[in-house]
Motif scaffolding. Sequence first.
Motif, mmCIF file in Angstrom:
data_model
loop_
_atom_site.group_PDB
_atom_site.id
_atom_site.type_symbol
_atom_site.label_atom_id
_atom_site.label_comp_id
_atom_site.label_asym_id
_atom_site.label_seq_id
_atom_site.Cartn_x
_atom_site.Cartn_y
_atom_site.Cartn_z
ATOM 1 N N GLY A 46 9.704 -74.419 -3.747
ATOM 2 C CA GLY A 46 10.171 -73.725 -4.894
ATOM 3 C C GLY A 46 9.218 -73.527 -5.884
ATOM 4 N N SER A 47 7.911 -73.883 -5.638
ATOM 5 C CA SER A 47 6.794 -73.448 -6.533
ATOM 6 C C SER A 47 6.282 -71.861 -6.229
ATOM 7 C CB SER A 47 5.604 -74.438 -6.228
ATOM 8 O OG SER A 47 5.055 -74.264 -4.910
ATOM 9 N N TYR A 48 6.749 -71.559 -5.300
ATOM 10 C CA TYR A 48 6.581 -70.085 -4.808
ATOM 11 C C TYR A 48 7.644 -69.256 -5.411
ATOM 12 C CZ TYR A 48 2.769 -71.746 -1.932
ATOM 13 O OH TYR A 48 1.623 -72.447 -1.412
ATOM 14 N N HIS A 49 7.149 -67.773 -5.763
ATOM 15 C CA HIS A 49 8.325 -66.874 -6.312
ATOM 16 C C HIS A 49 9.092 -66.649 -5.106
ATOM 17 C CE1 HIS A 49 10.149 -64.321 -8.889
ATOM 18 N NE2 HIS A 49 9.991 -63.108 -8.046
ATOM 19 N N ILE A 50 10.381 -67.256 -4.599
ATOM 20 C CA ILE A 50 11.389 -66.869 -3.389
ATOM 21 C C ILE A 50 12.748 -66.783 -4.291
ATOM 22 C CG2 ILE A 50 12.023 -67.574 -1.165
ATOM 23 C CD1 ILE A 50 9.568 -69.281 -0.873
ATOM 24 N N ASP A 51 13.351 -65.673 -3.865
ATOM 25 C CA ASP A 51 14.622 -65.538 -4.425
ATOM 26 C C ASP A 51 15.551 -65.330 -3.299
ATOM 27 O OD1 ASP A 51 13.839 -65.236 -7.011
ATOM 28 O OD2 ASP A 51 13.170 -63.258 -6.682
ATOM 29 N N ASN A 52 16.742 -65.514 -3.529
ATOM 30 C CA ASN A 52 17.789 -65.363 -2.344
ATOM 31 C C ASN A 52 17.560 -63.768 -1.844
ATOM 32 O OD1 ASN A 52 19.264 -67.694 -2.460
ATOM 33 N ND2 ASN A 52 20.586 -67.016 -4.323
ATOM 34 N N GLY A 53 17.423 -63.793 -0.714
ATOM 35 C CA GLY A 53 17.489 -62.273 -0.077
ATOM 36 C C GLY A 53 15.851 -62.156 0.385
ATOM 37 N N SER A 54 15.007 -63.035 -0.146
ATOM 38 C CA SER A 54 13.580 -62.591 0.347
ATOM 39 C C SER A 54 13.557 -62.956 1.718
ATOM 40 C CB SER A 54 12.849 -63.780 -0.231
ATOM 41 O OG SER A 54 12.840 -63.548 -1.895
ATOM 42 N N ARG A 55 12.490 -62.518 2.367
ATOM 43 C CA ARG A 55 12.242 -62.411 3.840
ATOM 44 C C ARG A 55 10.795 -63.251 4.053
ATOM 45 N NH1 ARG A 55 9.301 -59.385 7.570
ATOM 46 N NH2 ARG A 55 9.219 -57.690 6.033
ATOM 47 N N LEU A 56 11.056 -64.261 4.893
ATOM 48 C CA LEU A 56 9.709 -64.912 5.396
ATOM 49 C C LEU A 56 9.163 -64.588 6.722
ATOM 50 C CD1 LEU A 56 10.719 -68.862 4.176
ATOM 51 C CD2 LEU A 56 9.838 -66.925 2.732
ATOM 52 N N HIS A 57 8.149 -63.906 6.674
ATOM 53 C CA HIS A 57 7.588 -63.430 8.091
ATOM 54 C C HIS A 57 6.395 -64.358 8.439
ATOM 55 C CE1 HIS A 57 7.041 -60.636 11.053
ATOM 56 N NE2 HIS A 57 5.621 -60.717 10.839
ATOM 57 N N VAL A 58 7.047 -64.947 9.797
ATOM 58 C CA VAL A 58 5.902 -65.853 10.520
ATOM 59 C C VAL A 58 5.059 -65.029 11.332
ATOM 60 C CG1 VAL A 58 6.049 -67.877 11.892
ATOM 61 C CG2 VAL A 58 7.778 -67.492 10.186
ATOM 62 N N GLU A 59 3.847 -65.443 11.452
ATOM 63 C CA GLU A 59 2.965 -64.903 12.208
ATOM 64 C C GLU A 59 2.260 -65.967 12.919
ATOM 65 O OE1 GLU A 59 1.435 -61.885 13.047
ATOM 66 O OE2 GLU A 59 2.710 -60.627 11.646
ATOM 67 N N ASP A 60 2.185 -65.897 14.231
ATOM 68 C CA ASP A 60 1.434 -66.892 14.914
ATOM 69 C C ASP A 60 0.964 -66.268 16.368
ATOM 70 O OD1 ASP A 60 0.574 -68.847 16.528
ATOM 71 O OD2 ASP A 60 2.463 -70.022 16.723
ATOM 72 N N ASN A 61 -0.244 -65.859 16.115
ATOM 73 C CA ASN A 61 -1.327 -64.945 17.131
ATOM 74 C C ASN A 61 -1.397 -65.592 18.323
ATOM 75 O OD1 ASN A 61 -1.295 -62.752 15.427
ATOM 76 N ND2 ASN A 61 -3.038 -63.890 14.129
ATOM 77 N N SER A 62 -0.937 -67.105 18.623
ATOM 78 C CA SER A 62 -1.225 -67.832 19.713
ATOM 79 C C SER A 62 -0.392 -67.587 20.605
ATOM 80 C CB SER A 62 -1.462 -69.237 19.148
ATOM 81 O OG SER A 62 -0.051 -70.036 18.983
ATOM 82 N N ARG A 63 0.964 -66.963 20.097
ATOM 83 C CA ARG A 63 2.033 -66.799 20.976
ATOM 84 C C ARG A 63 1.980 -65.232 21.444
ATOM 85 N NH1 ARG A 63 3.582 -71.466 22.744
ATOM 86 N NH2 ARG A 63 4.380 -72.850 21.230
ATOM 87 N N ILE A 64 2.760 -64.810 22.450
ATOM 88 C CA ILE A 64 2.980 -63.407 22.831
ATOM 89 C C ILE A 64 4.299 -63.010 22.425
ATOM 90 C CG2 ILE A 64 3.097 -61.984 25.000
ATOM 91 C CD1 ILE A 64 1.406 -63.933 26.353
ATOM 92 N N ALA A 65 4.138 -61.813 21.977
ATOM 93 C CA ALA A 65 5.451 -61.049 21.406
ATOM 94 C C ALA A 65 6.455 -60.941 22.376
ATOM 95 C CB ALA A 65 5.057 -59.802 20.820
ATOM 96 N N GLY A 66 7.875 -61.896 22.295
ATOM 97 C CA GLY A 66 8.815 -61.490 23.151
ATOM 98 C C GLY A 66 8.649 -62.406 24.198
ATOM 99 N N GLU A 67 7.886 -63.507 24.334
ATOM 100 C CA GLU A 67 7.733 -64.458 25.227
ATOM 101 C C GLU A 67 9.023 -65.231 25.573
ATOM 102 O OE1 GLU A 67 5.156 -67.985 24.971
ATOM 103 O OE2 GLU A 67 4.497 -66.830 23.307
ATOM 104 N N PHE A 68 9.815 -65.472 24.538
ATOM 105 C CA PHE A 68 10.971 -66.373 24.586
ATOM 106 C C PHE A 68 12.234 -65.597 24.908
ATOM 107 C CE2 PHE A 68 8.130 -68.510 21.664
ATOM 108 C CZ PHE A 68 7.842 -69.840 22.524
#
Length: 247
Positions: A76-98
């Motif tokens: 809540g200390s960040y500017h996040i409103d309803n409808g915001s999108r949290l985008h997660v980046e993890d370069n240790s994983r391969i896209a679509g592996e799961f």
Amino acid sequence: MSEFTVITESLVDVLISSNITSFTSEKRFDKSLTVGDLKLKLELITGGSAGNMKITVHDKDNKVVCDLDNDAALLGSYHIDNGSRLHVEDNSRIAGEFENVAAVDKFELTKDEYAKKTGTVQDYLKKNKLGKYNAEEMEALAKAKEEQEKEEENMISTKGIAIGARCQVSVTGLNKRGTVRYVGKTDFQPGWWVGIQYDEPVGKNDGSVKGKRYFECAMKYGGFVRPNTVDIGDYPEEVLDLSDGEM
């Protein structure tokens, strides 16, 4: 006021996307969560590793608002409103592996392996001697089937049911006349059957069932019945009177 203080509503509805999966999910989080705790929850959603995650907040217009860059800070200390999108980046994983199910090893049991397992349906039936694992029951069923087939065979002989004989079939209260075209056993059901070519299109087939032909006739003129429904005799073809009574 501390930078870690929740400054808006206690809950927020956000979209979750990542560079690992192609889908976006919608989740609700408590703003009193720390970013570190949020990452642990996002592990289950995205398959990413909390230690390698970089989370970027996007607004409804897809513009970058901020990065969740302090694991100790409250959401809540960040500017996040309803409808915001949290985008997660993890370069240790391969896209679509799961999402690639072809890469997942299938767990399969052979019939012998399944038969040795406990707690299965088969194990229950064996222990309780049910179904095909009850020798006496199966023997009784086999005997009843054999006796029924003998009775049907004797009925065919006693009634004089033979190929070419005229007959009348009584099924579900209806009498239908025709000619016997087949007598014997079939592949579609056990026991003895009589194939009839009806005088009228009151049948179900053309003398074939499930791709196997037993006799030839026009479609809807053929049918198969049990011997007990067939009477052999002088049953001439009935002619329908379609006149209106005028001379």
